[in-house]
Motif scaffolding. Structure first.
Motif, PDB file in Angstrom:
ATOM      1  N   ARG A 228       0.809  -1.223   0.000  1.00  6.86           N
ATOM      2  CA  ARG A 228       0.000   0.000   0.000  1.00  6.86           C
ATOM      3  C   ARG A 228       0.840   1.269   0.000  1.00  6.86           C
ATOM      4  N   LYS A 303     -12.551  11.405  -3.831  1.00  8.04           N
ATOM      5  CA  LYS A 303     -12.512  10.146  -3.085  1.00  8.04           C
ATOM      6  C   LYS A 303     -11.101   9.725  -2.701  1.00  8.04           C
ATOM      7  N   ALA A 306      -8.573  11.533   2.547  1.00  8.79           N
ATOM      8  CA  ALA A 306      -9.181  11.175   3.829  1.00  8.79           C
ATOM      9  C   ALA A 306      -8.586  12.044   4.929  1.00  8.79           C
ATOM     10  N   GLU A 502     -22.544   4.145   7.056  1.00  5.27           N
ATOM     11  CA  GLU A 502     -21.864   5.012   6.104  1.00  5.27           C
ATOM     12  C   GLU A 502     -22.735   5.240   4.875  1.00  5.27           C
ATOM     13  N   ASP A 504     -23.140   6.210   0.801  1.00  6.16           N
ATOM     14  CA  ASP A 504     -22.447   5.706  -0.390  1.00  6.16           C
ATOM     15  C   ASP A 504     -22.291   6.840  -1.397  1.00  6.16           C
ATOM     16  N   LYS A 510     -13.453  11.861   2.604  1.00  6.30           N
ATOM     17  CA  LYS A 510     -13.902  11.144   3.796  1.00  6.30           C
ATOM     18  C   LYS A 510     -13.299  11.784   5.042  1.00  6.30           C
ATOM     19  N   LYS A 516     -12.871   3.922  12.250  1.00  8.72           N
ATOM     20  CA  LYS A 516     -13.657   3.778  11.032  1.00  8.72           C
ATOM     21  C   LYS A 516     -12.775   3.662   9.786  1.00  8.72           C
ATOM     22  N   SER A 517     -11.498   4.069   9.905  1.00  9.81           N
ATOM     23  CA  SER A 517     -10.599   4.001   8.749  1.00  9.81           C
ATOM     24  C   SER A 517      -9.988   2.612   8.581  1.00  9.81           C
ATOM     25  N   LYS A 520      -9.302   0.498   5.262  1.00  8.43           N
ATOM     26  CA  LYS A 520      -9.434   1.366   4.088  1.00  8.43           C
ATOM     27  C   LYS A 520      -8.061   1.904   3.684  1.00  8.43           C
ATOM     28  N   GLU A 521      -7.985   2.454   2.489  1.00  5.35           N
ATOM     29  CA  GLU A 521      -6.734   3.057   2.023  1.00  5.35           C
ATOM     30  C   GLU A 521      -7.065   4.218   1.093  1.00  5.35           C
ATOM     31  N   PHE A 522      -6.201   5.239   1.134  1.00  8.18           N
ATOM     32  CA  PHE A 522      -6.427   6.454   0.356  1.00  8.18           C
ATOM     33  C   PHE A 522      -5.085   6.961  -0.174  1.00  8.18           C
ATOM     34  N   ARG A 578      -2.859   4.083   6.498  1.00 10.50           N
ATOM     35  CA  ARG A 578      -3.975   4.165   5.525  1.00 10.50           C
ATOM     36  C   ARG A 578      -3.508   4.889   4.270  1.00 10.50           C
TER      37      ARG A 578
END
Length: 951
Positions: A228, A303, A306, A502, A504, A510, A516-517, A520-522, A578
């Motif tokens: 990642r 998107k 974050a 959440e 959509d 975000k 909550k993260s 996920k990845e950003f 993340r």
């Protein structure tokens, strides 16, 4: 898994869903009845709050902290259940400990555990009697059945020959025991102990060690490749974890490029921090980058960003600024559910349906969202106040609305339509299930759901859906559920945070918590508020935990504070990892109104800040500061479509088109009621009273005035205006009825007693303790108290305040001239009225003013600031009018903690004050009613259910 034939029966589930399915499949063997449903955490908390007086606490103090007490106890019970410790086991443990020599600290904690045990037993009894099951029961009962029925266990072992547990580091002791029971020869668990961040939910910190000790032949495979993050981000994250005590070192590798240095950013204040983060998003937006997941070059979109915060409340400033800049954003996590505008609207309708004659504030809110002007609402409220003066059981608003033809003729049609809707709902409230009523209210009787469909964030739909879920869960566990009992339930529930799912929104920034993260990845991540007591948070000891000598799991050996700090470090590690390409670690130097700068997070000291190849440090100076329509059937879809088109036409001033849509909607309404279209009378429908006079007045620059010539002022009113002009408008101009609260009852009772004692003393009858208590009995009201323990505590406080007063009065050498003296003065051409608690004369013939206070002293009040006090200055002006001289002093006497603040008025201070008051009066007359929102102030404001600013 790829080697298993595709025809294999694969089960994918959470622990809870697996266990629930198992128990349902084995109903006869488990002896569990599922007819009453599953009790949610919300129901657990409300059950505890409603029954708090029946538990008989001996060591836990309950006052206005009942919500915190119950939340701590319910969480504490869950902590014991996570280790499969039953009430009987806890009772036996406490009995054994009574024979041991204990420290004072140990004894105090065991005493609190004995109170928890009372609730634990009552809770288990409640579930048995009501035939309810909670989420902990799913795992506990499954384990118990496996223990009692080995043949059933063997059958399931044969069914599930291969088991894989993901996110193993987040499992608790009970879940691990279930795995140990069920596993055969093939078990694979996947976990990362560096990402154990759910200890507050019962995650078993030593589950990895426990697993290796239990399954001694297990093969360990280290996953060392990170796919990642950039090499720089990964290096810094590992540098942070290097400071974790007793951590097993892991050599993580990545083939990703080094990437840019991580930005460690210090901003001058919170506003600057939010502005910097949003500014960076705007700067990067649209610039090209190579997407690691998509393996193509493309521009950054919303998107890809974050903003990760430790607490949800810390994300509000970023979310608000994003919305202000027109950037689509999603705010994820627990929220102030009952503060959301759409939920307040829904609750307003329910409160009106339940009892319309005491629903003044909800009725005002409904008129407001229906577009009724404040000048018309003011007329209705004024008549309501006059017609029901002194009646605590009727605020008169609902009845006054029925006289709309004479009070507000230009809006009679709109208000009659509101009343028609309300009357219909009131008639229907007891005709069917509660959930059906709420669904009808949301979907058909009002436009709440239709309006929510237009919310581009999707948040309002989630909120309404969650409200419907809460309604259904309440009805499932409540016999003969009514609107009244449901509102009581919601009042209890409003003290707790509600988790909302959440939305959509595909392309949005975000804003979310670290928890909550997870998963996920950003491409770009901002980890914000890395400051002292914000990340890591300030340590607060857990109210309840399983003592080491009772715990069934492996022990860590660390104390609670050390474990807390270790988890906070892991949280930051999760947040940092993340990020794929760009990572920002930001903080503010000044937070809120702090008098001193806030130190940076201790975790920043654990990073190689001077290594410029890894980190770039930045100092930022202060800155100046068509929807998708859904429906249940084609007719509903068509209606929503026409409503939307009508609103668009009005916004664009295509009024003929709007009128055509409105006529269509009226026809649809007739059809929905089962009537024939031939009944539609176009002429009658389009006949209404026109208001040309109002338009002509507006054209001439004359706007309808809310503040008339007869409007009077008071010390409390002017003080309210200084704190929040908008609240002044609600309370003193529009005259929205307020709701009495517990602390008003205590204060007014004590004031009533002091007033009577003062008047009798003026007549020559000295005050005594017996007379004071007798007067208190006659003045006391239990109506505002939902908790007996709270009332007992307040009653003791009231008696203590009177003891303080009697001692003070015994030492007072002054003569009482007046008690509760009414006055009227004129300033700025306007009348100011008020009542002075006590006017006294000293032996030297000087005048003294006393105002008794039963509440806590405001933090802003001191010997230096008393000269600015609104009451003391106005009372001094009144004394000047009454006695032709200023008082020698005007005093605020706080009975608790028996402290007096004296103001010595002079001609100069009074002159300056008169100018201040005239300016305030002029501002009110000019109708300058701007809001001054503040979290704490708005939280306790009686108009928060009406005010849009606190939303």
């Amino acid at each position: 898994m790829e080697s298993v034939p595709q025809s294999a029966d694969l089960t994918v589930s959470t622990f809870h869903s697996f266990c629930l399915t198992f128990l349902e499949e084995n109903r006869l063997d488990s002896g569990i009845n599922f007819s009453s449903g599953i009790i949610s955490r919300a129901n657990q908390l409300v059950w505890g709050l409603k029954n708090i007086d029946s538990f008989g606490f001996e060591h836990i103090e309950v006052g206005n902290n009942a919500v915190d007490v119950i939340e701590a106890i319910i969480d504490g019970i869950s902590t014991f259940r996570d280790e499969l410790i039953s009430p009987d086991e806890l009772a036996e443990y406490l009995k054994e400990k009574q024979q041991c020599e204990l420290s004072a600290e140990e004894s105090a904690y065991l005493e609190k555990l004995s109170d928890l045990l009372k609730v634990y037993r009552e809770y288990e009894r409640f579930k048995r009697e009501e035939m309810l099951l909670d989420y902990d029961d799913m795992i506990h009962e499954t384990c118990r059945l496996f223990e009692r029925k080995p043949l059933i266990l063997q059958r399931y072992k044969e069914r599930y020959t291969h088991i894989l547990v993901d996110e193993f580091q987040d499992t608790n002791y009970a879940q691990l025991q279930l795995v140990k029971m069920l596993v055969g020869d093939h078990l694979c668990v996947v976990g990362d102990d560096d990402q154990t961040i759910y200890r507050f939910r019962g995650a078993y910190l030593t589950n990895m060690q426990d697993f290796m000790q239990h399954f001694r032949d297990a093969q360990e495979i280290l996953l060392t490749h990170n796919y990642r993050s950039t090499r720089t981000i990964l290096t810094l994250a590992l540098a942070l974890m290097h400071h974790a005590p007793n951590r097993r070192e892991k050599r993580l590798l990545t083939e990703n490029p080094p990437g840019d240095p991580v930005h460690v950013v210090q901003c001058e204040n919170e506003t600057t921090e939010a502005s910097y983060v949003v500014g960076e998003i705007e700067r990067l937006l649209g610039t090209p980058f190579i997407s690691r997941t998509e393996k193509v070059e493309r521009p950054y979109t919303y998107k890809d960003f974050a903003i990760i915060c430790r607490r949800r409340s810390d994300g509000a400033k970023f979310y608000q600024l994003l919305r202000n800049r027109g950037i689509p954003a999603e705010f994820v996590g627990e929220m102030e559910f009952f503060s959301a505008p759409v939920i307040r609207d829904l609750l307003a309708y329910l409160k009106i349906i339940n009892n319309p004659i005491t629903a003044g504030i909800p009725l005002n809110r409904v008129m407001k969202i229906s577009g009724i002007p404040e000048t018309e609402v003011q007329k209705i409220n004024a008549v309501a106040r006059r017609s029901t003066f002194g009646d605590p059981y009727n605020d008169g608003v609902f009845e006054a609305m029925r006289n709309v033809d004479s009070l507000a003729p230009h809006y009679s049609i709109e208000i009659k339509e509101i009343l028609g809707t309300l009357d219909s709902l009131i008639m229907d409230k007891d005709r069917g299930p509660l959930t059906t009523l709420v669904h009808h209210l949301m979907m058909h009787a009002t436009d709440l759901y239709a309006r929510a469909l237009e919310d581009e964030t999707g948040q309002e739909i989630l909120l309404l859906n969650q409200f419907l879920t809460i309604t259904r869960e309440y009805e499932e566990i409540t016999k003969d559920a009514t609107v009244d009992s449901f509102l009581t339930y919601l009042r209890f529930l409003s003290g707790f945070s509600i988790e909302v799912g959440e939305t959509d929104v595909a392309d949005s920034v975000k804003v979310l918590t670290v928890h909550k993260s997870k998963g996920k990845e950003f491409p770009v991540v901002f980890v914000v508020d890395l400051a002292l007591n914000r990340f890591p948070l300030r340590y607060q000891s857990k109210e309840f935990y399983v003592p080491n000598d009772l715990s069934k799991g492996m022990k860590t050996g660390d104390d609670e504070k050390a474990l807390f700090e270790q988890e906070e470090r892991r949280l930051l590690y999760v947040a940092m990892t993340r990020a794929e390409d760009h990572l920002y670690l930001t903080r503010a130097k000044w937070y809120g109104n702090n008098k001193n700068p806030t130190k940076h997070s201790k975790f920043l000291d654990e990073l190689p800040l001077e290594d410029t190849s890894l980190i770039e440090q930045i100092d930022v100076p202060a800155v100046i500061s068509t929807p998708t329509l859904r429906g249940e059937n084609p007719m509903v879809q068509y209606q929503h479509s026409i409503q939307y088109q009508a609103k668009r036409a009005i916004h664009q001033l295509h009024l003929q088109t709007a009128l055509q849509h409105i006529v269509t909607l009226e026809k649809l309404r007739l059809l929905s009621e089962g009537k024939n279209l031939s009944l539609f009378d176009r002429d009658a429908f389009l006949t209404f009273t026109e208001n040309d006079a109002e338009i002509e007045a507006l054209m001439q620059g004359h706007t309808p005035s809310l503040v008339g010539e007869a409007h009077t002022f008071s010390a409390s009113g002017l003080g309210t205006y200084e704190r929040c002009p908008l609240k002044y408008k609600f309370q003193y101009v529009i005259l929205i009825p307020s709701i009495p609260r517990t602390f008003f009852d205590l204060g007014s009772s004590v004031h009533t007693v002091i007033e009577h004692l003062s008047k009798k003393q003026k007549e020559g009858i000295p005050p005594t303790k017996e007379k004071a208590l007798a007067l208190l009995d006659s003045a006391w009201s239990t109506a505002a108290y939902e908790s007996k323990s709270h009332e007992v505590k307040d009653r003791a406080t009231a008696e203590a305040l009177l003891d303080t007063y009697l001692a003070w009065q015994a030492a007072n050498r002054n003569r009482i001239l007046e008690a509760e003296k009414r006055f009227q003065i004129t300033l700025g051409g306007r009348t100011i009225r008020g009542v002075i608690d006590r006017i006294e004369e000293t032996p030297e013939g000087d005048i003294v003013v006393i105002d008794f206070k039963t509440g806590s002293k405001p933090g802003t009040l001191s010997k230096n600031t008393i000269k600015e006090d609104m009451q003391m200055n106005l009372y001094s002006l009144a004394i000047r009018d009454l006695y032709r001289k200023l008082p020698i002093r005007a005093s605020l006497y706080y009975l608790s903690p028996n402290k007096t603040f004296d103001y010595i008025p002079t001609a100069e201070t009074i002159g300056a004050f008169e100018e201040r008051v005239v300016n305030l009066i002029n501002a009110v007359c000019a109708e300058e009613f701007f809001p001054t929102p503040d979290f704490q102030t708005c939280k306790w404001c009686e108009y928060k259910d009406f005010c849009g600013e606190s939303d």
